[in-house]
Design a protein around this motif. Structure first.
Motif, mmCIF file in Angstrom:
data_model
loop_
_atom_site.group_PDB
_atom_site.id
_atom_site.type_symbol
_atom_site.label_atom_id
_atom_site.label_comp_id
_atom_site.label_asym_id
_atom_site.label_seq_id
_atom_site.Cartn_x
_atom_site.Cartn_y
_atom_site.Cartn_z
ATOM 1 N N GLN A 102 0.813 -1.211 0.000
ATOM 2 C CA GLN A 102 0.000 0.000 0.000
ATOM 3 C C GLN A 102 0.848 1.262 0.000
ATOM 4 O O GLN A 102 0.425 2.296 -0.509
ATOM 5 C CB GLN A 102 -0.935 -0.011 1.214
ATOM 6 C CG GLN A 102 -1.966 -1.132 1.159
ATOM 7 C CD GLN A 102 -2.863 -1.151 2.381
ATOM 8 O OE1 GLN A 102 -2.461 -0.732 3.475
ATOM 9 N NE2 GLN A 102 -4.080 -1.644 2.219
ATOM 10 N N MET A 126 4.323 -0.766 4.101
ATOM 11 C CA MET A 126 2.972 -1.128 4.536
ATOM 12 C C MET A 126 2.341 -2.042 3.488
ATOM 13 O O MET A 126 2.101 -1.637 2.352
ATOM 14 C CB MET A 126 2.128 0.140 4.703
ATOM 15 C CG MET A 126 0.771 -0.104 5.343
ATOM 16 S SD MET A 126 -0.202 1.432 5.452
ATOM 17 C CE MET A 126 0.899 2.454 6.436
ATOM 18 N N HIS A 127 2.075 -3.293 3.866
ATOM 19 C CA HIS A 127 1.573 -4.260 2.896
ATOM 20 C C HIS A 127 0.071 -4.476 3.021
ATOM 21 O O HIS A 127 -0.572 -4.073 4.000
ATOM 22 C CB HIS A 127 2.320 -5.594 3.016
ATOM 23 C CG HIS A 127 2.128 -6.299 4.327
ATOM 24 N ND1 HIS A 127 0.976 -6.969 4.655
ATOM 25 C CD2 HIS A 127 2.966 -6.453 5.396
ATOM 26 C CE1 HIS A 127 1.096 -7.504 5.854
ATOM 27 N NE2 HIS A 127 2.286 -7.198 6.329
ATOM 28 N N ASP A 128 -0.491 -5.104 2.021
ATOM 29 C CA ASP A 128 -1.904 -5.451 1.995
ATOM 30 C C ASP A 128 -2.217 -6.342 3.194
ATOM 31 O O ASP A 128 -1.556 -7.359 3.410
ATOM 32 C CB ASP A 128 -2.192 -6.209 0.689
ATOM 33 C CG ASP A 128 -3.652 -6.598 0.518
ATOM 34 O OD1 ASP A 128 -4.416 -6.544 1.506
ATOM 35 O OD2 ASP A 128 -4.025 -6.967 -0.605
ATOM 36 N N PRO A 129 -3.215 -5.995 4.010
ATOM 37 C CA PRO A 129 -3.535 -6.811 5.193
ATOM 38 C C PRO A 129 -4.005 -8.214 4.848
ATOM 39 O O PRO A 129 -4.020 -9.089 5.721
ATOM 40 C CB PRO A 129 -4.640 -6.004 5.894
ATOM 41 C CG PRO A 129 -5.179 -5.083 4.875
ATOM 42 C CD PRO A 129 -4.040 -4.767 3.948
ATOM 43 N N GLU A 130 -4.370 -8.458 3.586
ATOM 44 C CA GLU A 130 -4.828 -9.780 3.180
ATOM 45 C C GLU A 130 -3.684 -10.722 2.808
ATOM 46 O O GLU A 130 -3.923 -11.897 2.531
ATOM 47 C CB GLU A 130 -5.791 -9.659 1.988
ATOM 48 C CG GLU A 130 -7.039 -8.842 2.266
ATOM 49 C CD GLU A 130 -7.878 -9.428 3.390
ATOM 50 O OE1 GLU A 130 -8.001 -10.666 3.439
ATOM 51 O OE2 GLU A 130 -8.397 -8.650 4.208
ATOM 52 N N ASP A 163 1.316 -4.387 8.345
ATOM 53 C CA ASP A 163 0.075 -3.874 7.756
ATOM 54 C C ASP A 163 -0.600 -2.955 8.767
ATOM 55 O O ASP A 163 -0.495 -3.154 9.981
ATOM 56 C CB ASP A 163 -0.848 -5.008 7.287
ATOM 57 C CG ASP A 163 -1.665 -5.638 8.390
ATOM 58 O OD1 ASP A 163 -2.590 -4.980 8.893
ATOM 59 O OD2 ASP A 163 -1.391 -6.806 8.744
ATOM 60 N N GLU A 165 -3.642 -2.330 9.670
ATOM 61 C CA GLU A 165 -4.715 -2.799 10.537
ATOM 62 C C GLU A 165 -4.162 -3.440 11.803
ATOM 63 O O GLU A 165 -4.609 -3.154 12.913
ATOM 64 C CB GLU A 165 -5.610 -3.791 9.782
ATOM 65 C CG GLU A 165 -6.427 -3.170 8.667
ATOM 66 C CD GLU A 165 -7.357 -2.083 9.171
ATOM 67 O OE1 GLU A 165 -7.941 -2.256 10.257
ATOM 68 O OE2 GLU A 165 -7.467 -1.040 8.495
ATOM 69 N N ARG A 166 -3.197 -4.317 11.643
ATOM 70 C CA ARG A 166 -2.621 -4.989 12.817
ATOM 71 C C ARG A 166 -1.881 -3.996 13.712
ATOM 72 O O ARG A 166 -1.939 -4.082 14.933
ATOM 73 C CB ARG A 166 -1.681 -6.108 12.369
ATOM 74 C CG ARG A 166 -2.402 -7.261 11.679
ATOM 75 C CD ARG A 166 -1.448 -8.332 11.229
ATOM 76 N NE ARG A 166 -0.749 -8.936 12.358
ATOM 77 C CZ ARG A 166 0.251 -9.807 12.241
ATOM 78 N NH1 ARG A 166 0.672 -10.153 11.040
ATOM 79 N NH2 ARG A 166 0.818 -10.338 13.303
ATOM 80 N N ASN A 169 -4.204 -2.043 15.775
ATOM 81 C CA ASN A 169 -4.723 -2.839 16.880
ATOM 82 C C ASN A 169 -3.690 -3.108 17.964
ATOM 83 O O ASN A 169 -3.947 -3.858 18.901
ATOM 84 C CB ASN A 169 -5.266 -4.168 16.354
ATOM 85 C CG ASN A 169 -6.503 -3.988 15.494
ATOM 86 O OD1 ASN A 169 -7.253 -3.024 15.669
ATOM 87 N ND2 ASN A 169 -6.716 -4.895 14.556
#
Length: 211
Positions: A102, A126-130, A163, A165-166, A169
């Motif tokens: 990303q 920053m990589h794709d969370p998937e 990523d 998202e992680r 969190n």
């Protein structure tokens, strides 16, 4: 109206993202000004190393390593720098079905007045969370190989591979060996907010928020 006044007027009326991009370019110019020609080639070609999976470029792990940076189109300067690194390089113009990365950002002293020729370059990838665990491992391995190549040019480069998202969190980043030991979550986040420079990919959301 003087040039300084004109610049101030332009700055105050420009869109927030345009303001950040202008400042981003000024800070990157300062970094480039301190580098040798080979080091500048490395920095110019760096996004291409992650956008194309080319065996002639530093960081090649396998043909299955995930590639592609969102919203990135290689510039003539990037392609020229890649050919300086390896005459065998030819850009793969095929677009991946899904971008693995990303954004690629530089953080730390290059984005501040503390930057000097001896400063190291911290990169957030920053990589794709998937992405699956094996794909992330390959990106970490690729980053480590690129760090080693940069060291041969006299550049101390460290990658933080994660990523958003992680990290949001509260989970730790996946760090290279050299980067471990500086993973304090909020300190890293604060440093990124204050000093991040966009190398390639998606600009941070707060760059688009009006004052």
């Amino acid at each position: 109206m003087t040039t300084a006044e004109q610049n101030t007027s332009d700055w105050s009326t420009a869109a927030p993202q345009a303001q950040f991009l202008a400042l981003n370019d000024e800070r990157l110019d300062r970094v480039y000004g301190s580098l040798t020609p080979r080091q500048r080639d490395f920095l110019d070609a760096l996004p291409l190393m992650f956008h194309n999976n080319h065996p002639a470029l530093p960081g090649f792990v396998s043909k299955d390593t995930p590639v592609g940076i969102a919203r990135y189109t290689p510039s003539p300067a990037a392609s020229k720098a890649a050919r300086h690194i390896s005459r065998k390089f030819e850009a793969d113009r095929r677009m991946p079905a899904r971008y693995a990365i990303q954004g690629l950002y530089m953080m730390g002293s290059p984005g501040t007045i503390a930057y000097s020729r001896r400063s190291d370059l911290d990169m957030w990838l920053m990589h794709d969370p998937e992405l699956g665990a094996k794909d992330v491992e390959q990106l970490v391995s690729k980053s480590t190989l690129i760090e080693q190549y940069a060291a041969g040019l006299g550049l101390e480069v460290h990658f933080f591979v994660f990523d958003a998202e992680r990290f949001r969190n509260g989970e730790d980043l996946s760090l290279s060996d050299e980067s471990s030991g500086s993973s304090q979550h909020y300190l890293l986040l604060d440093e990124f907010y204050r000093s991040s420079l966009l190398i390639a990919g998606l600009p941070p959301l707060w760059w688009s928020v009006p004052a």
